[in-house]
Write a protein that holds these residues in place. Structure first.
Motif, PDB file in Angstrom:
ATOM      1  N   ASP A 201       0.835  -1.207   0.000  1.00 38.65           N
ATOM      2  CA  ASP A 201       0.000   0.000   0.000  1.00 38.65           C
ATOM      3  C   ASP A 201       0.867   1.253   0.000  1.00 38.65           C
ATOM      4  O   ASP A 201       0.608   2.208  -0.742  1.00 38.65           O
ATOM      5  N   GLY A 202       1.885   1.240   0.856  1.00 43.03           N
ATOM      6  CA  GLY A 202       2.801   2.377   0.888  1.00 43.03           C
ATOM      7  C   GLY A 202       3.579   2.507  -0.405  1.00 43.03           C
ATOM      8  O   GLY A 202       3.817   3.624  -0.889  1.00 43.03           O
ATOM      9  N   MET A 203       3.981   1.376  -0.964  1.00 42.51           N
ATOM     10  CA  MET A 203       4.744   1.388  -2.215  1.00 42.51           C
ATOM     11  C   MET A 203       3.926   2.007  -3.347  1.00 42.51           C
ATOM     12  O   MET A 203       4.461   2.795  -4.140  1.00 42.51           O
ATOM     13  N   ARG A 204       2.660   1.668  -3.428  1.00 39.32           N
ATOM     14  CA  ARG A 204       1.818   2.227  -4.474  1.00 39.32           C
ATOM     15  C   ARG A 204       1.706   3.753  -4.336  1.00 39.32           C
ATOM     16  O   ARG A 204       1.665   4.482  -5.334  1.00 39.32           O
ATOM     17  N   GLU A 205       1.657   4.209  -3.100  1.00 38.91           N
ATOM     18  CA  GLU A 205       1.577   5.656  -2.876  1.00 38.91           C
ATOM     19  C   GLU A 205       2.873   6.343  -3.280  1.00 38.91           C
ATOM     20  O   GLU A 205       2.863   7.394  -3.947  1.00 38.91           O
ATOM     21  N   ILE A 206       4.010   5.751  -2.901  1.00 37.05           N
ATOM     22  CA  ILE A 206       5.300   6.321  -3.290  1.00 37.05           C
ATOM     23  C   ILE A 206       5.440   6.331  -4.806  1.00 37.05           C
ATOM     24  O   ILE A 206       5.900   7.314  -5.401  1.00 37.05           O
ATOM     25  N   SER A 207       5.042   5.237  -5.432  1.00 40.71           N
ATOM     26  CA  SER A 207       5.132   5.129  -6.886  1.00 40.71           C
ATOM     27  C   SER A 207       4.275   6.201  -7.570  1.00 40.71           C
ATOM     28  O   SER A 207       4.697   6.802  -8.566  1.00 40.71           O
ATOM     29  N   TYR A 208       3.103   6.452  -7.017  1.00 41.74           N
ATOM     30  CA  TYR A 208       2.229   7.485  -7.584  1.00 41.74           C
ATOM     31  C   TYR A 208       2.899   8.857  -7.492  1.00 41.74           C
ATOM     32  O   TYR A 208       2.926   9.622  -8.471  1.00 41.74           O
ATOM     33  N   PHE A 209       3.457   9.172  -6.317  1.00 38.84           N
ATOM     34  CA  PHE A 209       4.065  10.487  -6.140  1.00 38.84           C
ATOM     35  C   PHE A 209       5.386  10.613  -6.894  1.00 38.84           C
ATOM     36  O   PHE A 209       5.808  11.724  -7.221  1.00 38.84           O
ATOM     37  N   GLU A 210       6.038   9.485  -7.162  1.00 37.35           N
ATOM     38  CA  GLU A 210       7.229   9.522  -8.015  1.00 37.35           C
ATOM     39  C   GLU A 210       6.857  10.031  -9.406  1.00 37.35           C
ATOM     40  O   GLU A 210       7.612  10.804 -10.019  1.00 37.35           O
ATOM     41  N   LYS A 211       5.703   9.615  -9.895  1.00 38.32           N
ATOM     42  CA  LYS A 211       5.252  10.023 -11.228  1.00 38.32           C
ATOM     43  C   LYS A 211       4.467  11.334 -11.194  1.00 38.32           C
ATOM     44  O   LYS A 211       4.365  12.031 -12.211  1.00 38.32           O
ATOM     45  N   ASN A 212       3.897  11.651 -10.039  1.00 43.14           N
ATOM     46  CA  ASN A 212       3.087  12.866  -9.892  1.00 43.14           C
ATOM     47  C   ASN A 212       3.545  13.596  -8.633  1.00 43.14           C
ATOM     48  O   ASN A 212       2.877  13.539  -7.587  1.00 43.14           O
ATOM     49  N   PRO A 213       4.669  14.288  -8.692  1.00 48.60           N
ATOM     50  CA  PRO A 213       5.263  14.877  -7.486  1.00 48.60           C
ATOM     51  C   PRO A 213       4.293  15.795  -6.755  1.00 48.60           C
ATOM     52  O   PRO A 213       3.640  16.636  -7.374  1.00 48.60           O
ATOM     53  N   PRO A 214       4.171  15.615  -5.440  1.00 46.12           N
ATOM     54  CA  PRO A 214       3.284  16.482  -4.668  1.00 46.12           C
ATOM     55  C   PRO A 214       3.875  17.885  -4.552  1.00 46.12           C
ATOM     56  O   PRO A 214       5.093  18.062  -4.550  1.00 46.12           O
ATOM     57  N   VAL A 215       3.006  18.858  -4.494  1.00 44.10           N
ATOM     58  CA  VAL A 215       3.432  20.241  -4.316  1.00 44.10           C
ATOM     59  C   VAL A 215       2.974  20.690  -2.941  1.00 44.10           C
ATOM     60  O   VAL A 215       1.794  20.619  -2.612  1.00 44.10           O
ATOM     61  N   SER A 216       3.917  21.133  -2.126  1.00 46.91           N
ATOM     62  CA  SER A 216       3.584  21.543  -0.767  1.00 46.91           C
ATOM     63  C   SER A 216       3.590  23.054  -0.652  1.00 46.91           C
ATOM     64  O   SER A 216       4.436  23.733  -1.237  1.00 46.91           O
ATOM     65  N   SER A 217       2.621  23.563   0.075  1.00 49.33           N
ATOM     66  CA  SER A 217       2.584  25.000   0.358  1.00 49.33           C
ATOM     67  C   SER A 217       2.981  25.289   1.796  1.00 49.33           C
ATOM     68  O   SER A 217       2.944  26.415   2.255  1.00 49.33           O
ATOM     69  N   VAL A 218       3.383  24.227   2.508  1.00 52.29           N
ATOM     70  CA  VAL A 218       3.738  24.367   3.921  1.00 52.29           C
ATOM     71  C   VAL A 218       5.250  24.293   4.061  1.00 52.29           C
ATOM     72  O   VAL A 218       5.877  23.330   3.652  1.00 52.29           O
ATOM     73  N   ASP A 219       5.855  25.327   4.598  1.00 49.85           N
ATOM     74  CA  ASP A 219       7.301  25.332   4.785  1.00 49.85           C
ATOM     75  C   ASP A 219       7.699  24.381   5.897  1.00 49.85           C
ATOM     76  O   ASP A 219       7.071  24.331   6.961  1.00 49.85           O
ATOM     77  N   HIS A 220       8.753  23.618   5.634  1.00 53.82           N
ATOM     78  CA  HIS A 220       9.316  22.715   6.632  1.00 53.82           C
ATOM     79  C   HIS A 220      10.512  23.408   7.266  1.00 53.82           C
ATOM     80  O   HIS A 220      11.335  24.001   6.560  1.00 53.82           O
ATOM     81  N   PRO A 221      10.645  23.372   8.584  1.00 53.16           N
ATOM     82  CA  PRO A 221      11.723  24.125   9.240  1.00 53.16           C
ATOM     83  C   PRO A 221      13.114  23.575   8.980  1.00 53.16           C
ATOM     84  O   PRO A 221      14.096  24.276   9.222  1.00 53.16           O
ATOM     85  N   ILE A 222      13.215  22.349   8.512  1.00 53.79           N
ATOM     86  CA  ILE A 222      14.533  21.740   8.299  1.00 53.79           C
ATOM     87  C   ILE A 222      14.802  21.487   6.825  1.00 53.79           C
ATOM     88  O   ILE A 222      15.808  21.910   6.276  1.00 53.79           O
ATOM     89  N   HIS A 223      13.855  20.795   6.168  1.00 53.33           N
ATOM     90  CA  HIS A 223      14.066  20.397   4.788  1.00 53.33           C
ATOM     91  C   HIS A 223      13.444  21.412   3.827  1.00 53.33           C
ATOM     92  O   HIS A 223      12.330  21.885   4.070  1.00 53.33           O
ATOM     93  N   PRO A 224      14.127  21.725   2.737  1.00 53.36           N
ATOM     94  CA  PRO A 224      13.524  22.610   1.729  1.00 53.36           C
ATOM     95  C   PRO A 224      12.353  21.914   1.043  1.00 53.36           C
ATOM     96  O   PRO A 224      12.465  20.809   0.571  1.00 53.36           O
ATOM     97  N   VAL A 225      11.216  22.585   1.050  1.00 58.78           N
ATOM     98  CA  VAL A 225       9.999  21.990   0.525  1.00 58.78           C
ATOM     99  C   VAL A 225       9.936  22.127  -0.975  1.00 58.78           C
ATOM    100  O   VAL A 225      10.336  23.137  -1.542  1.00 58.78           O
ATOM    101  N   ARG A 226       9.449  21.083  -1.610  1.00 54.27           N
ATOM    102  CA  ARG A 226       9.262  21.108  -3.066  1.00 54.27           C
ATOM    103  C   ARG A 226       8.082  22.025  -3.374  1.00 54.27           C
ATOM    104  O   ARG A 226       6.951  21.772  -2.967  1.00 54.27           O
ATOM    105  N   LYS A 227       8.307  23.089  -4.127  1.00 57.38           N
ATOM    106  CA  LYS A 227       7.279  24.098  -4.366  1.00 57.38           C
ATOM    107  C   LYS A 227       6.538  23.875  -5.679  1.00 57.38           C
ATOM    108  O   LYS A 227       5.446  24.360  -5.871  1.00 57.38           O
ATOM    109  N   ASN A 228       7.168  23.195  -6.609  1.00 61.98           N
ATOM    110  CA  ASN A 228       6.480  22.963  -7.882  1.00 61.98           C
ATOM    111  C   ASN A 228       6.873  21.627  -8.442  1.00 61.98           C
ATOM    112  O   ASN A 228       7.895  21.070  -8.103  1.00 61.98           O
ATOM    113  N   ALA A 229       6.012  21.120  -9.319  1.00 56.52           N
ATOM    114  CA  ALA A 229       6.237  19.790  -9.884  1.00 56.52           C
ATOM    115  C   ALA A 229       7.291  19.856 -10.975  1.00 56.52           C
ATOM    116  O   ALA A 229       7.502  20.881 -11.581  1.00 56.52           O
TER     117      ALA A 229
END
Length: 229
Positions: A201-229
């Protein structure tokens, strides 16, 4: 019992696998990592490290997936097989847990997961470190000539190693160069399909986001957030 979990997080999925293997009823509470729900004040009260998963069992509240696996097996595995008490057998299980946390999952996560969810790139160095981790694990399995990660019985060591390895499968990373890893991985799938499905189940979700990168609008205090696909 409650488990705060992230739906595609290998450490969370490993804990879910053990709970399934032990046939323990519990409440699964999904923490949305993309929305930084693990950074809320409410979650920090449970887990000051702000990491996932977190287990609540009566008055016990604990994070760190390895510690959760060890506790659950000690407390609820009446067979004693999942986390053997004999010192040498337990030492091998503990080693595999440490190896996964310090090197195997760490290298795989940096190569697979970070570029999907954060502003990181897959690099030749990241690939080299991933292959190094696979080389080492393949050597352990070959040297011990064992069916499972820490011997010839299923133990808690298999769960985090399986869920780490499925990250590679999620991005179609070929494992043919590591035949003992492939043999161990396929054996787990075939002999424990109900436990494997949790990882799948987790693998299918990772595989989906590998092909359709999620875009986050929430800043993470440590890691640079992916802003666009």
């Amino acid at each position: 019992m409650k488990l705060y979990s992230v739906s595609d997080g290998p450490p969370s999925l490993a804990c879910q696998q053990l709970l399934k293997a032990l046939d323990i009823e519990y409440e699964l509470i999904n923490v949305d990592f993309g929305k930084s729900e693990h950074l809320t004040n409410e979650y920090e009260e449970l887990n000051p490290q702000k990491e996932i998963p977190t287990l609540i069992d009566d008055d016990l509240i604990m994070g760190e997936s390895n510690a959760i696996l060890q506790y659950l097996a000690d407390q609820y595995d009446s067979s004693g097989k999942l986390y053997p008490k004999e010192p040498k057998l337990r030492a091998i299980v503990n080693h595999r847990l440490c190896f996964n946390l310090a090197l195997y999952y760490r290298n795989i996560s940096e190569y697979v997961m970070a570029p999907i969810y954060y502003d990181y790139q897959r690099t030749p160095l990241g690939l080299k470190k991933t292959k190094m981790a696979l080389d080492i694990f393949n050597t352990y399995l070959q040297r011990e000539n064992s069916t499972y990660a820490a011997g010839n019985n299923l133990t808690i060591a298999d769960f985090p190693l399986v869920t780490a390895t499925m990250c590679l499968e999620a991005i179609d990373f070929q494992l043919d160069s590591w035949p003992y890893v492939v043999k161990w991985y396929e054996n787990f799938k075939q002999k424990h399909p109900d436990l494997w499905e949790i990882a799948a189940d987790g693998m299918r979700e990772i595989s989906y986001f590998e092909k359709n990168p999620p875009v986050s609008s929430v800043d993470h205090p440590i890691h640079p957030v992916r802003k666009n696909a």
